[in-house]
Design a protein around this motif. Structure first.
Motif, mmCIF file in Angstrom:
data_model
loop_
_atom_site.group_PDB
_atom_site.id
_atom_site.type_symbol
_atom_site.label_atom_id
_atom_site.label_comp_id
_atom_site.label_asym_id
_atom_site.label_seq_id
_atom_site.Cartn_x
_atom_site.Cartn_y
_atom_site.Cartn_z
ATOM 1 N N ALA A 1 0.831 -1.210 0.000
ATOM 2 C CA ALA A 1 0.000 0.000 0.000
ATOM 3 C C ALA A 1 0.863 1.258 0.000
ATOM 4 O O ALA A 1 0.567 2.222 -0.716
ATOM 5 C CB ALA A 1 -0.937 -0.011 1.206
ATOM 6 N N TYR A 2 1.925 1.257 0.787
ATOM 7 C CA TYR A 2 2.799 2.424 0.849
ATOM 8 C C TYR A 2 3.458 2.667 -0.504
ATOM 9 O O TYR A 2 3.475 3.799 -0.998
ATOM 10 C CB TYR A 2 3.868 2.243 1.925
ATOM 11 C CG TYR A 2 4.748 3.456 2.081
ATOM 12 C CD1 TYR A 2 4.349 4.516 2.876
ATOM 13 C CD2 TYR A 2 5.961 3.545 1.415
ATOM 14 C CE1 TYR A 2 5.147 5.639 3.010
ATOM 15 C CE2 TYR A 2 6.760 4.661 1.541
ATOM 16 C CZ TYR A 2 6.352 5.708 2.336
ATOM 17 O OH TYR A 2 7.135 6.826 2.449
ATOM 18 N N CYS A 3 4.005 1.599 -1.093
ATOM 19 C CA CYS A 3 4.658 1.750 -2.393
ATOM 20 C C CYS A 3 3.680 2.244 -3.451
ATOM 21 O O CYS A 3 4.003 3.116 -4.255
ATOM 22 C CB CYS A 3 5.297 0.431 -2.828
ATOM 23 S SG CYS A 3 6.787 0.016 -1.907
ATOM 24 N N LYS A 4 2.475 1.710 -3.440
ATOM 25 C CA LYS A 4 1.473 2.136 -4.417
ATOM 26 C C LYS A 4 1.121 3.602 -4.229
ATOM 27 O O LYS A 4 1.034 4.361 -5.199
ATOM 28 C CB LYS A 4 0.224 1.270 -4.292
ATOM 29 C CG LYS A 4 -0.819 1.574 -5.327
ATOM 30 C CD LYS A 4 -1.997 0.633 -5.214
ATOM 31 C CE LYS A 4 -3.025 0.949 -6.289
ATOM 32 N NZ LYS A 4 -4.195 0.075 -6.196
ATOM 33 N N GLN B 1 7.676 0.906 -6.804
ATOM 34 C CA GLN B 1 7.431 -0.490 -7.137
ATOM 35 C C GLN B 1 8.069 -1.374 -6.071
ATOM 36 O O GLN B 1 9.273 -1.318 -5.844
ATOM 37 C CB GLN B 1 8.015 -0.829 -8.505
ATOM 38 C CG GLN B 1 7.791 -2.266 -8.899
ATOM 39 C CD GLN B 1 8.454 -2.607 -10.226
ATOM 40 O OE1 GLN B 1 9.072 -1.767 -10.865
ATOM 41 N NE2 GLN B 1 8.347 -3.855 -10.626
ATOM 42 N N LEU B 2 7.250 -2.187 -5.407
ATOM 43 C CA LEU B 2 7.748 -3.145 -4.427
ATOM 44 C C LEU B 2 8.423 -4.276 -5.175
ATOM 45 O O LEU B 2 7.833 -4.879 -6.072
ATOM 46 C CB LEU B 2 6.589 -3.679 -3.580
ATOM 47 C CG LEU B 2 6.934 -4.722 -2.522
ATOM 48 C CD1 LEU B 2 7.849 -4.127 -1.456
ATOM 49 C CD2 LEU B 2 5.664 -5.264 -1.892
ATOM 50 N N LEU B 3 9.661 -4.557 -4.841
ATOM 51 C CA LEU B 3 10.412 -5.608 -5.532
ATOM 52 C C LEU B 3 10.302 -6.919 -4.778
ATOM 53 O O LEU B 3 10.238 -6.948 -3.553
ATOM 54 C CB LEU B 3 11.883 -5.207 -5.668
ATOM 55 C CG LEU B 3 12.128 -3.936 -6.482
ATOM 56 C CD1 LEU B 3 13.599 -3.556 -6.440
ATOM 57 C CD2 LEU B 3 11.663 -4.125 -7.922
ATOM 58 N N ASP B 4 10.287 -8.006 -5.489
ATOM 59 C CA ASP B 4 10.284 -9.371 -4.954
ATOM 60 C C ASP B 4 9.012 -9.744 -4.201
ATOM 61 O O ASP B 4 8.895 -10.859 -3.725
ATOM 62 C CB ASP B 4 11.496 -9.634 -4.053
ATOM 63 C CG ASP B 4 12.815 -9.335 -4.747
ATOM 64 O OD1 ASP B 4 12.893 -9.562 -5.968
ATOM 65 O OD2 ASP B 4 13.741 -8.875 -4.069
ATOM 66 N N GLU B 5 8.076 -8.795 -4.048
ATOM 67 C CA GLU B 5 6.795 -9.067 -3.381
ATOM 68 C C GLU B 5 6.962 -9.800 -2.049
ATOM 69 O O GLU B 5 6.270 -10.781 -1.764
ATOM 70 C CB GLU B 5 5.868 -9.858 -4.301
ATOM 71 C CG GLU B 5 5.224 -9.041 -5.381
ATOM 72 C CD GLU B 5 4.299 -7.944 -4.868
ATOM 73 O OE1 GLU B 5 3.496 -8.210 -3.949
ATOM 74 O OE2 GLU B 5 4.399 -6.817 -5.364
ATOM 75 N N GLU C 1 12.450 -4.275 -0.333
ATOM 76 C CA GLU C 1 13.177 -3.525 -1.353
ATOM 77 C C GLU C 1 12.173 -2.940 -2.334
ATOM 78 O O GLU C 1 11.140 -3.547 -2.628
ATOM 79 C CB GLU C 1 14.167 -4.424 -2.088
ATOM 80 C CG GLU C 1 15.309 -4.877 -1.201
ATOM 81 C CD GLU C 1 16.341 -5.702 -1.953
ATOM 82 O OE1 GLU C 1 16.013 -6.274 -3.012
ATOM 83 O OE2 GLU C 1 17.477 -5.770 -1.472
ATOM 84 N N PHE C 2 12.504 -1.754 -2.819
ATOM 85 C CA PHE C 2 11.628 -1.080 -3.773
ATOM 86 C C PHE C 2 12.487 -0.335 -4.782
ATOM 87 O O PHE C 2 13.701 -0.181 -4.608
ATOM 88 C CB PHE C 2 10.682 -0.113 -3.049
ATOM 89 C CG PHE C 2 11.382 1.077 -2.441
ATOM 90 C CD1 PHE C 2 11.482 2.272 -3.129
ATOM 91 C CD2 PHE C 2 11.936 0.999 -1.176
ATOM 92 C CE1 PHE C 2 12.132 3.365 -2.566
ATOM 93 C CE2 PHE C 2 12.584 2.078 -0.600
ATOM 94 C CZ PHE C 2 12.678 3.267 -1.306
ATOM 95 N N THR C 3 11.860 0.111 -5.848
ATOM 96 C CA THR C 3 12.533 0.932 -6.833
ATOM 97 C C THR C 3 11.619 2.086 -7.218
ATOM 98 O O THR C 3 10.395 1.954 -7.181
ATOM 99 C CB THR C 3 12.955 0.134 -8.078
ATOM 100 O OG1 THR C 3 13.715 0.975 -8.948
ATOM 101 C CG2 THR C 3 11.762 -0.417 -8.836
#
Length: 107
Positions: A37-40, A45-49, A75-77
């Motif tokens: 939710a935070y990344c969205k 983009q949340l990496l590796d889910e 991790e995110f980008t």
């Protein structure tokens, strides 16, 4: 069937470990939802889910009961090229905070 004291203690310990593991999995699922939710909301983009538990400690909740504070890393980008780290802090089963590293903002 008669249980001696040793058997009862062992069964109680197994039950306690199972309960802690179950609650930990619930907190991890909630931390993953919070990270998503935070990344969205921030356009990341949340990496590796996934989120990985980095550490935990015992603290007191607002009502005075003891609870675990769990920290999860993810991790995110923001640009699609670099990886950055973030952290979700859960107090008991509740979201305490989400932090992310300083990162580049995509144009």
């Amino acid at each position: 069937m008669v249980f001696d004291l040793t058997t009862v203690i062992i069964l109680m310990l197994i039950g306690a470990v199972a309960t802690i593991w179950w609650k930990s999995k619930e907190a991890q699922e909630r931390a993953l939802l919070a990270a998503r939710a935070y990344c969205k909301s921030m356009g990341l983009q949340l990496l590796d889910e996934c989120v990985i538990q980095s550490n935990w400690e015992i603290s007191r909740a607002e009502d005075g009961r003891r609870c675990f504070i769990r920290r999860y890393q993810f991790e995110f980008t923001s640009t699609g090229h670099e990886r950055y780290f973030g952290e979700v802090i859960m107090k008991g089963q509740r979201l305490q905070n989400v932090h992310v590293e300083p990162h580049r903002v995509s144009q």
